[in-house]
Scaffold this active site. Structure first.
Site, PDB file in Angstrom:
ATOM      1  N   TYR A   1     -14.864  -2.735   7.730  1.00  0.00           N
ATOM      2  CA  TYR A   1     -13.504  -2.247   7.978  1.00  0.00           C
ATOM      3  C   TYR A   1     -13.149  -2.406   9.454  1.00  0.00           C
ATOM      4  CZ  TYR A   1      -9.655   1.129   8.424  1.00  0.00           C
ATOM      5  OH  TYR A   1      -8.457   1.736   8.695  1.00  0.00           O
ATOM      6  N   ALA A   2     -14.077  -2.044  10.337  1.00  0.00           N
ATOM      7  CA  ALA A   2     -13.845  -2.162  11.779  1.00  0.00           C
ATOM      8  C   ALA A   2     -13.556  -3.607  12.160  1.00  0.00           C
ATOM      9  CB  ALA A   2     -15.050  -1.632  12.551  1.00  0.00           C
TER      10      ALA A   2
ATOM     11  N   GLY B   1       0.813  -1.214   0.000  1.00  0.00           N
ATOM     12  CA  GLY B   1       0.000   0.000   0.000  1.00  0.00           C
ATOM     13  C   GLY B   1       0.841   1.256   0.000  1.00  0.00           C
TER      14      GLY B   1
ATOM     15  N   GLY C   1      17.445   7.355  -2.509  1.00  0.00           N
ATOM     16  CA  GLY C   1      17.113   6.083  -1.893  1.00  0.00           C
ATOM     17  C   GLY C   1      17.049   4.951  -2.905  1.00  0.00           C
TER      18      GLY C   1
ATOM     19  N   ASN D   1       0.657  -2.327   5.043  1.00  0.00           N
ATOM     20  CA  ASN D   1      -0.122  -1.100   5.184  1.00  0.00           C
ATOM     21  C   ASN D   1      -1.323  -1.069   4.243  1.00  0.00           C
ATOM     22  OD1 ASN D   1      -0.411   1.980   5.786  1.00  0.00           O
ATOM     23  ND2 ASN D   1      -0.206   1.867   3.559  1.00  0.00           N
TER      24      ASN D   1
ATOM     25  N   LYS E   1     -10.013  -4.604  11.119  1.00  0.00           N
ATOM     26  CA  LYS E   1      -8.929  -4.038  11.927  1.00  0.00           C
ATOM     27  C   LYS E   1      -8.917  -4.606  13.343  1.00  0.00           C
ATOM     28  CE  LYS E   1      -6.999  -1.481   8.799  1.00  0.00           C
ATOM     29  NZ  LYS E   1      -5.631  -1.769   8.325  1.00  0.00           N
TER      30      LYS E   1
ATOM     31  N   ILE F   1      -6.095  10.813  10.025  1.00  0.00           N
ATOM     32  CA  ILE F   1      -4.873  11.192   9.324  1.00  0.00           C
ATOM     33  C   ILE F   1      -5.245  11.891   8.021  1.00  0.00           C
ATOM     34  CG2 ILE F   1      -2.674  10.378   8.401  1.00  0.00           C
ATOM     35  CD1 ILE F   1      -3.071   9.905  11.421  1.00  0.00           C
TER      36      ILE F   1
ATOM     37  N   THR G   1       0.300  -2.687  19.919  1.00  0.00           N
ATOM     38  CA  THR G   1      -0.105  -1.668  18.951  1.00  0.00           C
ATOM     39  C   THR G   1       0.048  -0.300  19.586  1.00  0.00           C
ATOM     40  OG1 THR G   1      -2.437  -1.836  19.599  1.00  0.00           O
ATOM     41  CG2 THR G   1      -1.721  -3.164  17.719  1.00  0.00           C
TER      42      THR G   1
END
Length: 254
Positions: A157-158, A14, A56, A91, A161, A190, A238
């Site tokens: 999604y919840a 990702g 890089g 990710n 995760k 974010i 985490t």
């Protein structure tokens, strides 16, 4: 404290935009060789350009991590490009908004496949190489949504995760005998392109004690620490990176 990744090899999924791009850039800036695994060739190529222009080392693989074969392909590409694997950074994630009562099977399956099942597939594929590394690390982008909070329209999604956090703890316990640490970062709100789905940024930031949305770099720096040699005695954990959003008992205190 210098978090030096010189000579280490990282697979970052990702990594075409947002948090994943920031992780790849910061890891490469600290000396890692990075395999960029992303669905979009155009966005992946941009990440590749940014890393190489900064001096890089990186290579690009365009891949959709919704199948075991794709996970195997990502690990194989890393080994082929750089000859080893020290850091597995998962990710990649999908989070289409869809109410629970209308949730289609294909949305549920794709969300669980990319977000959660890929943790299993990537780890299984990477484990032989990780066991040969001096400081092997698995670091996964989780979320506060699911393990700690909820957003209407994101039950799938919840669930994925929350499953990721369970995977982190169980995998850490199983892989400890191989010296592989397994940890995660739980981002709050974010500032990424995907945030547009959730509302206006100033309104969202108003409820955060630090009064701003997080940046992708905020998450990448947390990932950098967990991937570093200095984090060698941390596993099964985490790290919440949310600007203090989860601290108030009630929004009147923010």
């Amino acid at each position: 404290m210098m978090l030096d990744l010189t000579g280490r090899i990282a697979l970052v999924t990702g990594s075409g935009q947002g948090i994943g791009r920031a992780i790849a850039q910061i890891f490469a800036a600290q000396g890692a060789k990075v395999l960029l695994a992303t669905r979009s060739e155009a966005s992946g190529a941009e990440t590749l350009r940014l890393i190489r222009e900064a001096g890089g080392s990186a290579e690009l693989l365009t891949v959709d991590l919704s199948t075991r074969a794709a996970a195997n392909q990502a690990v194989a590409a890393t080994l082929r490009a750089f000859g080893g694997l020290d850091l597995l950074i998962h990710n990649a994630a999908v989070f289409p908004m869809e109410n629970l009562r209308d949730l289609r099977d294909e949305i549920l399956e794709s969300t669980l496949a990319v977000n959660l099942k890929s943790c299993f597939w990537l780890t299984q594929a990477a484990l032989p190489a990780l066991c040969q590394a001096e400081h092997p690390r698995i670091v996964i982008t989780s979320s506060v949504t699911g393990p700690r909070t909820a957003i209407p329209g994101l039950s799938h999604y919840a669930a994925s995760k929350a499953g990721v956090n369970g995977f982190i703890r169980a995998a850490a316990l199983e892989l400890a005998e191989h010296r592989v640490t397994v940890n995660g970062v739980e981002p709050g709100l974010i500032a990424t392109q995907a945030m547009a789905n959730l509302g206006d940024s100033p309104d969202l930031a108003a409820g955060i004690p630090l009064k701003r949305l997080g940046s992708p770099q905020d998450i990448a720096h947390a990932m950098l620490f967990l991937a570093s040699e200095q984090a060698g005695y941390i596993t099964g954990q985490t790290l919440i990176v949310d600007g203090g959003a989860l601290l108030p008992e009630n929004t009147q205190f923010t």
